[in-house]
Scaffold this motif. Structure first.
Motif, short mmCIF file in Angstrom:
data_model
loop_
_atom_site.label_atom_id
_atom_site.label_comp_id
_atom_site.label_asym_id
_atom_site.label_seq_id
_atom_site.Cartn_x
_atom_site.Cartn_y
_atom_site.Cartn_z
N ARG A 218 3.28 -4.22 11.01
CA ARG A 218 3.97 -5.01 12.04
C ARG A 218 3.04 -6.05 12.65
O ARG A 218 3.42 -7.19 12.89
CB ARG A 218 4.52 -4.11 13.15
N ARG A 219 1.80 -5.64 12.89
CA ARG A 219 0.84 -6.51 13.54
C ARG A 219 0.34 -7.62 12.61
O ARG A 219 0.25 -8.78 12.98
CB ARG A 219 -0.34 -5.68 14.06
N GLU A 220 0.02 -7.25 11.36
CA GLU A 220 -0.62 -8.19 10.42
C GLU A 220 0.36 -8.83 9.43
O GLU A 220 0.02 -9.81 8.78
CB GLU A 220 -1.73 -7.48 9.64
N GLY A 221 1.54 -8.22 9.27
CA GLY A 221 2.52 -8.78 8.33
C GLY A 221 2.24 -8.45 6.88
O GLY A 221 2.89 -8.97 5.98
N GLN A 222 1.27 -7.60 6.63
CA GLN A 222 0.91 -7.19 5.27
C GLN A 222 0.19 -5.85 5.32
O GLN A 222 -0.36 -5.48 6.36
CB GLN A 222 0.03 -8.24 4.60
N PRO A 223 0.20 -5.11 4.20
CA PRO A 223 -0.46 -3.80 4.22
C PRO A 223 -1.99 -3.92 4.27
O PRO A 223 -2.54 -4.97 3.90
CB PRO A 223 0.00 -3.15 2.92
N PRO A 224 -2.66 -2.88 4.72
CA PRO A 224 -4.12 -2.92 4.79
C PRO A 224 -4.77 -2.88 3.41
O PRO A 224 -4.22 -2.30 2.47
CB PRO A 224 -4.47 -1.66 5.58
N LEU A 225 -5.94 -3.49 3.30
CA LEU A 225 -6.69 -3.49 2.04
C LEU A 225 -7.82 -2.47 2.08
O LEU A 225 -8.54 -2.38 3.08
CB LEU A 225 -7.33 -4.88 1.81
N SER A 226 -7.99 -1.76 1.00
CA SER A 226 -9.08 -0.79 0.93
C SER A 226 -10.43 -1.47 0.74
O SER A 226 -11.47 -0.87 0.94
CB SER A 226 -8.84 0.21 -0.21
N SER A 227 -10.41 -2.76 0.38
CA SER A 227 -11.66 -3.50 0.18
C SER A 227 -11.99 -4.40 1.36
O SER A 227 -12.89 -5.23 1.28
CB SER A 227 -11.55 -4.35 -1.10
N SER A 228 -11.28 -4.24 2.47
CA SER A 228 -11.49 -5.08 3.64
C SER A 228 -12.88 -4.86 4.24
O SER A 228 -13.45 -3.76 4.15
CB SER A 228 -10.43 -4.77 4.70
#
Length: 143
Positions: free
Chosen positions: A86-96
């Motif tokens: 909801r906050r970022e508009g995309q799923p989180p990345l494991s390589s972030s």
């Protein structure tokens, strides 16, 4: 109506325990559950224990276990991923490079693997189907 009766009513209606992400009264009921489970349950009155046994039985019929907090931990992580979406508009990345996003991304990747291996229950698989897949930032379509 007592919290025990509210909990039983919720479980019979929705087939699961309330989550904090459900908001409102459900979130309040969830906080109450988290406080009651464990040590406090040893001091319950007979009627309260009977109602919780009914809740546990209703969940067991649906393949869930009220006394197994590990299942609830899974949904807490799922709630965090939903909040991130909801906050970022995309799923989180494991390589972030962001520690929190990386933690969520790794958890999400692990759930996708568990899903491929057939190790998620029906409700978890349904939730995962609605989470979009995100490629690494450097990924270009067609590569």
């Amino acid at each position: 109506m007592s919290n025990y009766e509210r909990l039983l009513s919720w479980v019979l209606k929705y087939g699961r325990l309330p989550r904090k992400s459900d908001g409102g009264r459900a979130a309040s009921l969830r906080r109450w559950i988290d406080g009651e489970r464990g040590e406090n349950l040893l001091r319950l009155h007979l009627e309260q224990r009977r109602l919780l046994d009914l809740v546990a039985d209703a969940l067991r019929v649906r393949g869930q276990n009220f006394w197994e907090p590990r299942q609830e931990k899974w949904w807490q992580h799922a709630d965090e991923v939903e909040a991130f979406l909801r906050r970022e508009g995309q799923p989180p990345l494991s390589s972030s490079s962001d520690t929190y996003e990386k933690k969520l991304g790794k958890w999400l990747s692990k759930q996708r693997r568990r899903n491929r291996d057939g190790r998620l229950d029906t409700e978890q698989r349904g939730w995962l189907r609605h989470v979009p897949v995100r490629r690494n930032r450097g990924h270009k379509p067609g590569q």
